[in-house]
Enzyme design. Structure first.
Site, PDB file in Angstrom:
ATOM      1  N   ARG A   1      12.287  -5.278  -8.744  1.00 54.30           N
ATOM      2  CA  ARG A   1      10.863  -5.151  -9.058  1.00 54.30           C
ATOM      3  C   ARG A   1      10.757  -4.803 -10.533  1.00 54.30           C
ATOM      4  O   ARG A   1      11.648  -5.097 -11.300  1.00 54.30           O
ATOM      5  CB  ARG A   1      10.211  -4.103  -8.152  1.00 54.30           C
ATOM      6  CG  ARG A   1      10.790  -2.707  -8.280  1.00 54.30           C
ATOM      7  CD  ARG A   1      10.288  -1.759  -7.210  1.00 54.30           C
ATOM      8  NE  ARG A   1      11.086  -1.851  -5.990  1.00 54.30           N
ATOM      9  CZ  ARG A   1      10.836  -1.160  -4.894  1.00 54.30           C
ATOM     10  NH1 ARG A   1       9.813  -0.337  -4.838  1.00 54.30           N
ATOM     11  NH2 ARG A   1      11.614  -1.275  -3.828  1.00 54.30           N
TER      12      ARG A   1
ATOM     13  N   LYS B   1       3.713   6.199   4.310  1.00 56.00           N
ATOM     14  CA  LYS B   1       3.054   4.895   4.372  1.00 56.00           C
ATOM     15  C   LYS B   1       2.814   4.424   5.803  1.00 56.00           C
ATOM     16  O   LYS B   1       2.337   3.306   6.005  1.00 56.00           O
ATOM     17  CB  LYS B   1       3.900   3.862   3.621  1.00 56.00           C
ATOM     18  CG  LYS B   1       4.161   4.225   2.153  1.00 56.00           C
ATOM     19  CD  LYS B   1       5.118   3.229   1.513  1.00 56.00           C
ATOM     20  CE  LYS B   1       5.536   3.679   0.121  1.00 56.00           C
ATOM     21  NZ  LYS B   1       6.492   2.734  -0.494  1.00 56.00           N
TER      22      LYS B   1
ATOM     23  N   PRO C   1       0.827  -1.210   0.000  1.00 56.05           N
ATOM     24  CA  PRO C   1       0.000   0.000   0.000  1.00 56.05           C
ATOM     25  C   PRO C   1       0.860   1.259   0.000  1.00 56.05           C
ATOM     26  O   PRO C   1       1.866   1.344   0.712  1.00 56.05           O
ATOM     27  CB  PRO C   1      -0.800  -0.129   1.294  1.00 56.05           C
ATOM     28  CG  PRO C   1      -0.840  -1.596   1.570  1.00 56.05           C
ATOM     29  CD  PRO C   1       0.482  -2.117   1.098  1.00 56.05           C
ATOM     30  N   GLU C   2       0.470   2.223  -0.816  1.00 58.49           N
ATOM     31  CA  GLU C   2       1.181   3.496  -0.899  1.00 58.49           C
ATOM     32  C   GLU C   2       0.300   4.584  -0.299  1.00 58.49           C
ATOM     33  O   GLU C   2      -0.709   4.287   0.348  1.00 58.49           O
ATOM     34  CB  GLU C   2       1.571   3.767  -2.352  1.00 58.49           C
ATOM     35  CG  GLU C   2       2.458   2.658  -2.931  1.00 58.49           C
ATOM     36  CD  GLU C   2       2.852   2.880  -4.383  1.00 58.49           C
ATOM     37  OE1 GLU C   2       2.958   4.050  -4.817  1.00 58.49           O
ATOM     38  OE2 GLU C   2       3.052   1.877  -5.102  1.00 58.49           O
TER      39      GLU C   2
END
Length: 291
Positions: free
Chosen positions: A275, A61, A2-3
């Site tokens: 990533r 975050k 989650p950002e």
């Protein structure tokens, strides 16, 4: 992970669901969920019982619940329940009689016997801790920069600091000491909107380009927040268990091999820092020198 938009959705849910309520009982079901509370699970639970939630706040975050000072004549600033959702953490406000989630890690009951707060985390990368005197800003996250939607974020300072870096643009956006709350999704989306390549050296970026990038990131995050955030695998949900809908509006992230909506070129997927980075080779031309 989650950002900023996803964490802000959760913060707003906590503000609605637990602020003003007093903790009656805390159950720790998995020790890893409170591993950042070095005094241990029993101390974690005892530190919260009897505390009233005064605020629900966020920096980047990280989330925290500011607690009302419990002792007359004691410290003027209350403690904080600090949390990070990690890859799959959820903070759910649910009826007390609802079935336990498979990956329930911590349960909070309140004196009003209404809905309870549950920390659910499949991958156990998230965690909770009580920070003494941290209601205004917990010390463990004081080094984190303000986020781009914060009222105290300084665009000019950001532009100057970005241009002084000696790194690539996306690496800079992921640096939480420069700008917080931006992760892989919104870095890629912001760079696409600003027409800048993720490997562009920061020292070659003009002030106008830096401010354009900031404006793009803000615009994307604001739109994501309005859509409830981005959910790919239902691991991110609001405090009510609702998935976000911004995945439908993503322009490049997760769309490798598909057509760019702006120019119809094929979106690239590149390996980046263990990533992926997604970009349009036409709208975001790769510079000769990259970082």
């Amino acid at each position: 992970m989650p950002e900023l938009p996803e964490v802000e959705v959760v913060r707003r849910g906590l503000e609605r669901g637990v602020v003003g309520r007093t903790v009656a009982e805390v159950e720790v079901h998995h020790l890893r969920a409170v591993r950042r509370h070095l005094a241990g699970a029993d101390h974690f639970a005892a530190s919260l019982v009897g505390q009233t939630v005064a605020t629900a706040r966020r920096r980047g975050k990280y989330l925290w619940l500011g607690l009302t000072p419990s002792e007359p004549g004691g410290p003027a600033v209350g403690d904080a329940l600090l949390g990070h959702l990690g890859m799959s953490g959820q903070l759910l406000v649910v009826p007390a009689d609802s079935p336990d989630q498979v990956h329930l890690r911590v349960r909070f009951r309140f004196t009003d016997e209404g809905r309870e707060l549950r920390f659910v985390d499949q991958r156990t990368f998230g965690g909770l801790a009580v920070v003494s005197g941290g209601a205004e800003l917990p010390a463990p996250i004081a080094h984190i920069a303000p986020d781009p939607l914060s009222v105290d974020f300084d665009p000019e300072r950001f532009a100057d600091a970005l241009r002084r870096r000696r790194t690539g643009l996306k690496r800079a956006l992921l640096d939480q000491t420069l700008i917080s709350g931006v992760g892989n999704i919104y870095a890629d989306e912001g760079l696409w909107a600003a027409r800048l390549h993720y490997a562009r050296p920061t020292e070659t970026v003009t002030r106008a380009e830096a401010l354009r990038l900031l404006d793009a990131v803000r615009t994307v995050m604001t739109a994501a927040l309005a859509a409830g955030g981005t959910s790919f695998d239902r691991l991110y949900v609001s405090t009510e268990g609702v998935s976000g809908l911004f995945e439908r509006s993503l322009e490049v992230y997760g769309r490798g091999g598909q057509a760019c909506s702006r120019c119809a070129s094929t979106i690239r997927r590149d390996a980046f820092m263990n990533r992926s980075s997604f970009s349009c080779p036409a709208c975001q031309p790769r510079p000769r020198r990259v970082r």
